[in-house]
Design an enzyme around this catalytic site. Structure first.
Site: not given
Length: 437
Positions: A96, A138, A208, A311, A427
């Site tokens: 980052y 995260e 997926s 999925p 997606f």
């Protein structure tokens, strides 16, 4: 380190310039960052970089953040998708810092005098706020991964065609170390990493999981891309550093791969990888899922198109295996033969609370807006019972190309289905935010 009123105003005042020059800023950012840090190429979908989808995705995220800087809670779903994607790629906090450095440099290069010292300081703080939100989430996701850190080797245990054409293939994957696999929420994805002959950097894609959780294997389902205008992924979009599309058509000869050509990974998987071969995966992630632990007997409506069935099939298999007492309506569109149709039909015979509808639609294979499709008529042919419209607590999960999802959501909205009852798998890199209006 919250922004004060003046700093917030300075950030919001840059929105018009970001709308006008945002994609240029993002392009400059990626060009300079990757020039100085070529190792970061290993995190990107090469196709989306060449097509400009990745810069557009970053622009979308920056604009969304600037527009909601006084009401960050509105960004929670978008930032959750980003955090899940970054965790699936093992993005670390120090990366980052690199992104922030080059992003602000690109702001200055493109905006010129408009990027005053005060504006730069305001955006420095704004980026820091966003980075802390993402790295904090995260870190929590990584803790949930427990002992699974980074990449894990899997063997292709079974490779199976799911259509007569052979353009959709499932891969059953078992861990090389033989250790039990963690469970996952049906609907989530894994990130896969392979080396493709003729390409300098590792290729990462999200797929997926297409079966119910198992302690000893995962399954993914891959579609060959022969140059269509959309790429499928079981993941999310708008990441800071990575893309989400799954490409699927590649030249197999060494040295002939074009970096910007769709299908580098999926075609390589289908043509070049066989049972017994090894690939690498990261821990399952994703914010689009069905929670099977919730005590819910309300109707479940699963609407899919093409390979985007993956999925939703994981959701269906999980509900059935766990004997969750939910009425189910399965609605599936495909251009040719529908993947897993025989499996679905056999399941329907064994479960009286399940109903199915199969449609033929070109929208299941493409998002090209000029394509004509009978899907509108197909959807209009569905009855109130097919969609469980008489129950205001019915849950709807939709996965398919954007136009397909737009049409399905539009019909549900017209029928009075509340937006909070409908979940989408977003997606496509840089895609719109799905709305039911």
């Amino acid at each position: 380190m919250a922004l004060n009123y003046k700093e917030t105003k300075l950030v919001k005042d840059t929105i018009p310039a970001l709308r006008q020059h945002g994609e240029h800023i993002a392009t400059v950012f990626y060009k300079t960052m990757l020039r100085d840090h070529p190792e970061l190429h290993n995190y990107f979908n090469t196709v989306n970089m060449h097509t400009g989808k990745q810069p557009r995705a970053l622009t979308s995220l920056i604009l969304a953040f600037a527009s909601n800087i006084v009401n960050i809670s509105e960004l929670t779903p978008k930032l959750e998708r980003v955090a899940q994607k970054h965790a699936s790629l093992n993005i670390q906090p120090e990366q980052y810092d690199i992104v922030g450095k080059y992003l602000l440099r690109a702001f200055s290069a493109v905006l010129g005098p408009a990027m005053t010292p005060d504006v730069k300081m305001a955006w420095t703080k704004a980026y820091s706020v966003m980075a802390k939100m993402l790295t904090g989430r995260e870190a929590h996701i990584y803790r949930e991964f427990e002992n699974w850190k980074g990449w894990r080797k899997f063997m292709i245990y079974q490779k199976k065609n799911e259509t007569l054409e052979g353009n959709i293939v499932s891969f059953t994957l078992k861990p090389i170390d033989g250790q039990p696999l963690p469970t996952f929420m049906p609907g989530q994805y894994i990130t896969l990493r392979i080396t493709v002959p003729g390409m300098k950097y590792a290729q990462l894609r999200q797929y997926s999981l297409s079966d119910a959780p198992s302690y000893d294997h995962y399954r993914i389902t891959v579609k060959r891309d022969q140059g269509s205008n959309w790429d499928y992924a079981g993941g999310q979009n708008d990441t800071l550093t990575v893309s989400s599309a799954v490409s699927s058509a590649s030249d197999s000869s060494v040295g002939s791969v074009q970096p910007g050509r769709p299908g580098v990974v999926s075609n390589s998987l289908i043509d070049e990888f066989h049972e017994g071969d090894t690939i690498e995966l990261t821990h399952p992630s994703g914010s689009f899922y069905l929670n099977p632990t919730m005590d819910n007997s309300m109707p479940l409506v699963l609407i899919s198109a093409g390979v985007c069935v993956a999925p939703l099939l994981s959701m269906l298999n999980t509900v059935v295996e766990k004997r969750i007492n939910r009425p189910i309506s399965w609605i599936q569109a495909s251009r040719h033969d529908a993947p897993f149709q025989a499996h679905i039909e056999n399941m329907t015979k064994r479960h009286p609370n399940m109903k199915t509808k199969f449609f033929k639609s070109r929208l299941s294979d493409s998002d090209v807006l000029s394509y004509t499709s009978s899907f509108d008529n197909d959807f209009l042919s569905l009855t109130s019972e097919d969609l469980y419209l008489n129950n205001g607590s019915s849950d709807y999960y939709i996965c398919g190309p954007e136009k397909f999802m737009m049409q399905a959501s539009s019909h549900l909205h017209k029928y009075g289905v509340k937006p909070e009852r409908v979940q989408f798998e977003i997606f496509s890199v840089g895609s719109f935010e799905m709305r039911m209006d």
